[in-house]
Design a protein around this motif. Sequence first.
Motif, mmCIF file in Angstrom:
data_model
loop_
_atom_site.group_PDB
_atom_site.id
_atom_site.type_symbol
_atom_site.label_atom_id
_atom_site.label_comp_id
_atom_site.label_asym_id
_atom_site.label_seq_id
_atom_site.Cartn_x
_atom_site.Cartn_y
_atom_site.Cartn_z
ATOM 1 N N ALA A 86 0.860 -1.186 0.000
ATOM 2 C CA ALA A 86 0.000 0.000 0.000
ATOM 3 C C ALA A 86 0.893 1.232 0.000
ATOM 4 O O ALA A 86 0.838 2.061 0.907
ATOM 5 C CB ALA A 86 -0.927 0.003 1.205
ATOM 6 N N TYR A 112 -2.964 -2.082 -2.912
ATOM 7 C CA TYR A 112 -4.063 -1.203 -2.520
ATOM 8 C C TYR A 112 -4.294 -0.202 -3.639
ATOM 9 O O TYR A 112 -3.487 0.699 -3.843
ATOM 10 C CB TYR A 112 -3.733 -0.485 -1.209
ATOM 11 C CG TYR A 112 -4.811 -0.684 -0.177
ATOM 12 C CD1 TYR A 112 -5.903 0.164 -0.126
ATOM 13 C CD2 TYR A 112 -4.764 -1.753 0.702
ATOM 14 C CE1 TYR A 112 -6.919 -0.033 0.798
ATOM 15 C CE2 TYR A 112 -5.765 -1.963 1.629
ATOM 16 C CZ TYR A 112 -6.841 -1.098 1.680
ATOM 17 O OH TYR A 112 -7.848 -1.304 2.578
ATOM 18 N N GLY A 152 -9.291 -1.794 -1.860
ATOM 19 C CA GLY A 152 -9.431 -0.349 -1.860
ATOM 20 C C GLY A 152 -10.704 0.207 -2.442
ATOM 21 O O GLY A 152 -10.994 1.395 -2.273
#
Length: 492
Positions: A271, A310, A344
């Motif tokens: 991420a 993400y 996400g």
Amino acid sequence: MRPKFALLDTPLIERILAEAFQLINDLGVRVAPYVEDLLRAAGITVKDGVAHIPEPLARTALQSVPREFHLYDRNGRPAVHYGGSDVHFDPGSSCLNILDPETQQPRPAMTPDLVRLVEVAEMLPQFAAQSTAMVCNDVPPEIGDWYRLLLVLWYSEKPVVTGAFSAHSLRTLIDLLAIESGGRGALRQRPRAIFDVCPSPPLNWSEFASQNLVDLARAGIPAEIVSMPLAGATAPVTLAGSVVQHAAECISGITIHQLAQPGAPIVWGAAPAIFDMRSGKTPMGAIETAMLDVACAEVGKYLGLPTHAYMVAGDGRVVDAQGEMESGMSAMLGALAGINMISGAGMLDFLACHSIEKLVIDAEAIASAQRLIEGIEPRGESLATAMFAQTGLAGDFLKLKETRALFRQEQHFPSSVVDRGLPNMNGPTAGILERAKQRVEELLSTYERHTLAPELEEEMIAFAEREAQKCGLESLTAILDPDCGRQVGVTK
């Protein structure tokens, strides 16, 4: 031919890995006391809380990671395949806020909000897995981890991407999953959930994260390293430099994990983001952030490991063209990169807020991305000449049996969220937000909860009430209310 997207060539990936191995050996990685003895027993030097991991040992750990594994649904069927270039999506996780569907303003998320999101995601085939998407602000923080997992397990049959906020709560989460799965042995054989575990950038495995890695490995429950280099702030400002740091954090975490239990399933996840030098924000919708996600996944794929990223998040504070431009762009790039799990969707405001309306719009972008990676296939003995032989130059292809037989394979048909209809001549045409609201209500109206075996439901409720009473909460009757997800904005 399956279309693909790549940013790194092999020499650059090998250079990234060479520097990552150099970092964890020479500079070292800060580790918690919890794993120092484990590392020393393997011959790793640990001094003043910093472990110096030699490359040969790290490579041995990487080789012991399974190249593929499955997450299973409630009925014990394989539902998510980690490995190769299979691509799956799940909603974003752990938001404190929800964008209120009526006011379009953020507010603290409550139990009905999470239930509502789970029910909507359950009805959308674009999401192969659920997530513990929101922190429920109407229960004590001490029970927040297992409470949100309980809600997802209660209202969904899909696998779950989750995580624990403490070492103690991880054990409670595993106990809850074991009840629903029919025991720890069954959970190990058919894992229902995967747990995100995050190092602290740069190059720091905290006590909590280290213990999570070890406990998950020994329980046989899949872990997903989510390294979060912030280019320019907690990581080198160059994208390539941040990818090096990401690789070093993943390799060191995998080493800890595999020393605890060789062969335990773990994912090379990410991420990352850039640090916006003008605003001090961390834009998840920036093109450079998407590029970091793709590049980090490419390094994991080069090593033959399952991957995660993400993406599909927007940075605006409302559901608008900016957010959907950012989300749609990264959904396409992540799918083309062949990332196994992409988290996400539904998130905005720099991952601080969830929107169920955005979730259903994101599902349309994901469906388009999934159609894209199917590519173009030759169908029939000829590509076009046989059909032209029937129509000649008149070109009336609508009448052909091939058209009727093949158009559903060739074309993706979006839901009513995407406007492909005729303009409304009797008034203004509804915008995408209004269409998304209607879609949410349509999905909720068709959702039907599938119950567990009565004895399992009783055991889960008894477990939940026992744990809740430890912090003074008398009951958890909200999860038994079939209309819980319709109570938008209701608090205790």
